[in-house]
Design a protein around this motif. Structure first.
Motif, short mmCIF file in Angstrom:
data_model
loop_
_atom_site.label_atom_id
_atom_site.label_comp_id
_atom_site.label_asym_id
_atom_site.label_seq_id
_atom_site.Cartn_x
_atom_site.Cartn_y
_atom_site.Cartn_z
N PRO A 108 36.98 -46.84 -20.74
CA PRO A 108 36.96 -46.59 -19.19
C PRO A 108 36.82 -44.84 -18.93
O PRO A 108 36.51 -44.13 -19.95
N GLU A 109 36.26 -44.54 -17.79
CA GLU A 109 35.38 -43.35 -17.59
C GLU A 109 36.54 -42.18 -17.67
O GLU A 109 35.78 -41.04 -17.96
N TRP A 110 37.59 -42.36 -17.54
CA TRP A 110 38.47 -40.84 -17.41
C TRP A 110 39.53 -40.83 -18.45
O TRP A 110 40.03 -41.72 -18.75
N LEU A 111 39.49 -39.56 -18.84
CA LEU A 111 40.71 -39.38 -19.83
C LEU A 111 41.71 -38.59 -19.34
O LEU A 111 41.34 -37.46 -18.55
N VAL A 112 42.95 -38.97 -19.23
CA VAL A 112 43.72 -38.23 -18.53
C VAL A 112 45.17 -37.91 -19.15
O VAL A 112 45.70 -38.53 -19.96
N LEU A 113 45.28 -36.54 -19.38
CA LEU A 113 46.50 -35.88 -20.16
C LEU A 113 47.51 -35.34 -19.23
O LEU A 113 47.30 -34.22 -18.60
N VAL A 114 48.66 -35.81 -19.08
CA VAL A 114 49.54 -35.33 -18.19
C VAL A 114 50.71 -34.69 -19.13
O VAL A 114 51.57 -35.15 -19.91
N PRO A 115 50.80 -33.22 -19.03
CA PRO A 115 51.83 -32.75 -19.64
C PRO A 115 53.35 -32.94 -19.25
O PRO A 115 53.54 -33.62 -18.27
N ALA A 116 54.14 -33.05 -20.37
CA ALA A 116 55.46 -33.46 -19.89
C ALA A 116 56.23 -32.56 -20.85
O ALA A 116 55.96 -31.99 -21.88
#
Length: 166
Positions: A108-116
């Motif tokens: 898939p096209e997007w790497l998403v890294l959400v800080p937590a």
């Protein structure tokens, strides 16, 4: 009647008085009105002081326009949060406004890294997402109690080590 020489002497004296007065006027405001120093010592908030620091990758926008294909950054962050929420402890707190989104070289096209943050630890939701907002395609979704090292982020962008190997 005055002689032309007397008129010239009077004009010269008048010129000296005027120049001296003008110089005095120019110096007086500086002496009596100090240059404002509140700006350097107490700066007003600038846009960079009130906005997140620029990052090398795009950040989600607060607008409704798509920035990542058909997705907005906020949509990608929420999809990743929803996909990983159950893998985190109950006290998890996400920071979607500082989500990092990278275009991948593979689907898939997007790497998403959400800080937590959870239990006082820096954590991170990690997802690969494609498709469209009405039908997102989730490739990988992972919850980590520490942010990924940059080397692993680059591997994920290239489609390498998606099994979580560091």
């Amino acid at each position: 009647m005055r002689s032309p020489l007397a008129k010239l002497g009077a004009a010269g004296a008048l010129a000296l008085i005027l120049l001296g007065g003008a110089a005095g006027c120019a110096a007086t405001p500086d002496a009596s009105t100090p240059v404002p120093t509140s700006t350097p010592t107490n700066p007003a908030p600038s846009p960079s002081a009130t906005e997140p620091a620029p990052s090398p990758s795009p950040e989600p926008a607060e607008t409704s326009s798509a920035e990542f294909g058909e997705f907005t950054g906020a949509e990608l962050a929420q999809i990743c949060i929803d996909a990983t929420l159950s893998a985190f402890p109950a006290d998890v707190s996400f920071a979607p406004e500082t989500t990092r989104v990278e275009r991948r070289e593979v689907p898939p096209e997007w790497l998403v890294l959400v800080p937590a943050q959870t239990a006082g630890l820096e954590a991170q939701a990690q997802c690969t997402i494609g498709g469209s907002p009405p039908a997102p395609e989730l490739g990988m979704s992972s919850a980590s109690l520490e942010p990924l090292p940059e080397e692993q982020v680059q591997n994920l962008i290239r489609g390498e080590n998606e099994g979580g190997d560091r």
